[in-house]
Design a protein around this motif. Structure first.
Motif, PDB file in Angstrom:
ATOM      1  N   THR A  38      -4.200  10.129   6.595  1.00  0.00           N
ATOM      2  CA  THR A  38      -3.561   9.089   7.189  1.00  0.00           C
ATOM      3  C   THR A  38      -4.031   7.737   6.752  1.00  0.00           C
ATOM      4  O   THR A  38      -5.482   7.802   7.110  1.00  0.00           O
ATOM      5  N   LEU A  39      -3.419   6.728   6.432  1.00  0.00           N
ATOM      6  CA  LEU A  39      -3.827   5.545   6.180  1.00  0.00           C
ATOM      7  C   LEU A  39      -4.433   4.908   7.613  1.00  0.00           C
ATOM      8  O   LEU A  39      -3.700   5.125   8.479  1.00  0.00           O
ATOM      9  N   PRO A  40      -5.478   3.958   7.483  1.00  0.00           N
ATOM     10  CA  PRO A  40      -5.921   3.346   8.656  1.00  0.00           C
ATOM     11  C   PRO A  40      -4.722   2.043   9.131  1.00  0.00           C
ATOM     12  O   PRO A  40      -3.901   2.092   8.169  1.00  0.00           O
ATOM     13  N   GLU A  41      -4.926   1.541  10.104  1.00  0.00           N
ATOM     14  CA  GLU A  41      -3.844   0.702  10.645  1.00  0.00           C
ATOM     15  C   GLU A  41      -4.277  -0.604   9.958  1.00  0.00           C
ATOM     16  O   GLU A  41      -5.174  -1.225  10.818  1.00  0.00           O
ATOM     17  N   GLU A  42      -3.800  -1.006   9.010  1.00  0.00           N
ATOM     18  CA  GLU A  42      -4.456  -2.360   8.394  1.00  0.00           C
ATOM     19  C   GLU A  42      -3.194  -3.132   8.019  1.00  0.00           C
ATOM     20  O   GLU A  42      -3.145  -3.432   6.678  1.00  0.00           O
ATOM     21  N   GLU A  43      -2.253  -3.493   8.712  1.00  0.00           N
ATOM     22  CA  GLU A  43      -1.022  -4.128   8.458  1.00  0.00           C
ATOM     23  C   GLU A  43      -1.265  -5.527   7.548  1.00  0.00           C
ATOM     24  O   GLU A  43      -0.434  -5.624   6.817  1.00  0.00           O
ATOM     25  N   SER A  44      -2.263  -6.223   7.862  1.00  0.00           N
ATOM     26  CA  SER A  44      -2.601  -7.288   7.078  1.00  0.00           C
ATOM     27  C   SER A  44      -2.611  -7.057   5.536  1.00  0.00           C
ATOM     28  O   SER A  44      -2.210  -7.846   4.889  1.00  0.00           O
ATOM     29  N   PHE A  45      -3.642  -6.138   5.371  1.00  0.00           N
ATOM     30  CA  PHE A  45      -4.001  -5.655   4.166  1.00  0.00           C
ATOM     31  C   PHE A  45      -2.694  -5.208   3.156  1.00  0.00           C
ATOM     32  O   PHE A  45      -2.480  -5.695   2.329  1.00  0.00           O
ATOM     33  N   PHE A  46      -2.026  -4.353   3.847  1.00  0.00           N
ATOM     34  CA  PHE A  46      -0.602  -3.730   3.386  1.00  0.00           C
ATOM     35  C   PHE A  46       0.291  -4.839   2.897  1.00  0.00           C
ATOM     36  O   PHE A  46       0.808  -4.737   2.089  1.00  0.00           O
ATOM     37  N   ASP A  47       0.472  -5.694   4.047  1.00  0.00           N
ATOM     38  CA  ASP A  47       1.407  -6.868   3.827  1.00  0.00           C
ATOM     39  C   ASP A  47       0.953  -7.757   2.398  1.00  0.00           C
ATOM     40  O   ASP A  47       1.828  -8.105   1.782  1.00  0.00           O
ATOM     41  N   ALA A  48      -0.190  -7.997   2.330  1.00  0.00           N
ATOM     42  CA  ALA A  48      -1.037  -9.044   1.448  1.00  0.00           C
ATOM     43  C   ALA A  48      -0.632  -8.033   0.091  1.00  0.00           C
ATOM     44  O   ALA A  48      -0.241  -8.533  -0.979  1.00  0.00           O
ATOM     45  N   LEU A  49      -0.742  -6.851   0.174  1.00  0.00           N
ATOM     46  CA  LEU A  49      -0.905  -5.947  -1.097  1.00  0.00           C
ATOM     47  C   LEU A  49       0.796  -5.866  -1.719  1.00  0.00           C
ATOM     48  O   LEU A  49       0.881  -6.011  -2.616  1.00  0.00           O
ATOM     49  N   GLU A  79       3.249   4.559  -1.054  1.00  0.00           N
ATOM     50  CA  GLU A  79       4.189   4.568  -0.357  1.00  0.00           C
ATOM     51  C   GLU A  79       4.285   3.152   0.694  1.00  0.00           C
ATOM     52  O   GLU A  79       5.192   2.693   0.956  1.00  0.00           O
ATOM     53  N   LYS A  80       2.974   2.939   1.361  1.00  0.00           N
ATOM     54  CA  LYS A  80       2.874   2.058   2.415  1.00  0.00           C
ATOM     55  C   LYS A  80       3.249   0.603   1.884  1.00  0.00           C
ATOM     56  O   LYS A  80       3.969  -0.305   2.952  1.00  0.00           O
ATOM     57  N   THR A  81       3.068   0.353   0.782  1.00  0.00           N
ATOM     58  CA  THR A  81       2.971  -0.998   0.331  1.00  0.00           C
ATOM     59  C   THR A  81       4.296  -1.240  -0.707  1.00  0.00           C
ATOM     60  O   THR A  81       4.488  -2.400  -1.275  1.00  0.00           O
ATOM     61  N   GLY A  82       5.070  -0.059  -0.846  1.00  0.00           N
ATOM     62  CA  GLY A  82       6.081  -0.260  -1.975  1.00  0.00           C
ATOM     63  C   GLY A  82       5.823  -0.415  -3.427  1.00  0.00           C
ATOM     64  O   GLY A  82       6.429  -0.894  -4.203  1.00  0.00           O
ATOM     65  N   MET A  83       4.599   0.065  -3.713  1.00  0.00           N
ATOM     66  CA  MET A  83       4.064  -0.092  -5.004  1.00  0.00           C
ATOM     67  C   MET A  83       4.459   1.096  -6.047  1.00  0.00           C
ATOM     68  O   MET A  83       4.546   2.299  -5.635  1.00  0.00           O
ATOM     69  N   GLU A  84       5.118   0.678  -7.149  1.00  0.00           N
ATOM     70  CA  GLU A  84       5.713   2.320  -7.957  1.00  0.00           C
ATOM     71  C   GLU A  84       4.448   2.483  -8.700  1.00  0.00           C
ATOM     72  O   GLU A  84       3.472   1.718  -9.162  1.00  0.00           O
ATOM     73  N   VAL A  85       4.444   3.811  -8.733  1.00  0.00           N
ATOM     74  CA  VAL A  85       3.246   4.598  -9.603  1.00  0.00           C
ATOM     75  C   VAL A  85       3.732   5.303 -10.643  1.00  0.00           C
ATOM     76  O   VAL A  85       4.774   6.156 -10.369  1.00  0.00           O
TER      77      VAL A  85
END
Length: 186
Positions: A38-49, A79-85
């Motif tokens: 489980t990813l930690p709750e770090e929404e500001s990082f996820f939003d920035a990424l 998945e959390k940041t919408g990054m294609e892999v």
């Protein structure tokens, strides 16, 4: 001969779902980590990424214990940041692998290459988090010399111990996540 661009490598890759579907080794272990981490709750990082609109190329193989542990962490972050892999199998993509050798000599995997919308490399990470490397070094230190008749059996036990730790140790998963975060949070 022209060099293949990172955009072209990305397009050549398969999706994480396709990669997992074709796995022969460590599939259950990878799926366990993927389901459990489980990813930690770090929404500001996820939003920035997310705003960076990065894509990732993962050089991997299903027999690799490190990939079995690290790939799910990347997938969750993506998945959390919408990054294609896209996944590329190391052994059939040595031209790319050889551009990302560990210590200039080893084809160690996984290697994660992060590219921007133009296909330019922004960051790379792999093959192993420092905390995990320390565990591997310590575990391997118990091996007898390669010439020792007991080496082969001991090496099998060491690999079994490492795979079990990679599958179960959440602190290792978090170490991978933290290093990915530090790599991408620049």
């Amino acid at each position: 001969m022209t060099m293949t661009t990172l955009n072209e490598w990305f397009e050549k890759g398969i999706t994480p779902e396709e990669y997992i579907a074709q796995m022969q080794t460590h599939k259950e272990n990878l799926e366990h980590v993927l389901k459990t981490f489980t990813l930690p709750e770090e929404e500001s990082f996820f939003d920035a990424l997310s705003s960076k609109k990065l894509r990732a190329i993962a050089i991997t193989e299903d027999w690799c214990g490190d990939a079995m542990m690290n790939v799910p962490v990347l997938i969750k972050l993506a998945e959390k940041t919408g990054m294609e892999v896209r996944m590329l199998l190391r052994d059939s993509n040595l031209e790319l692998m050889d551009q990302y050798l560990t210590n200039g000599t080893a084809r160690s995997i996984p290697i994660f290459i992060f590219i921007d919308e133009d296909g330019q490399e922004v960051a790379k990470w792999g093959p192993r988090a420092a905390k995990v490397q320390a565990f591997v070094d310590e575990t391997r230190a118990s091996l007898p010399a390669k010439e020792d008749p007991a080496f082969e059996g001991s090496q099998r036990l060491v690999f079994t111990k490492m795979v079990a730790a990679f599958k179960e140790r959440e602190d290792f998963w978090m170490a991978v996540y933290e290093e990915l975060k530090n790599t991408l949070d620049k």
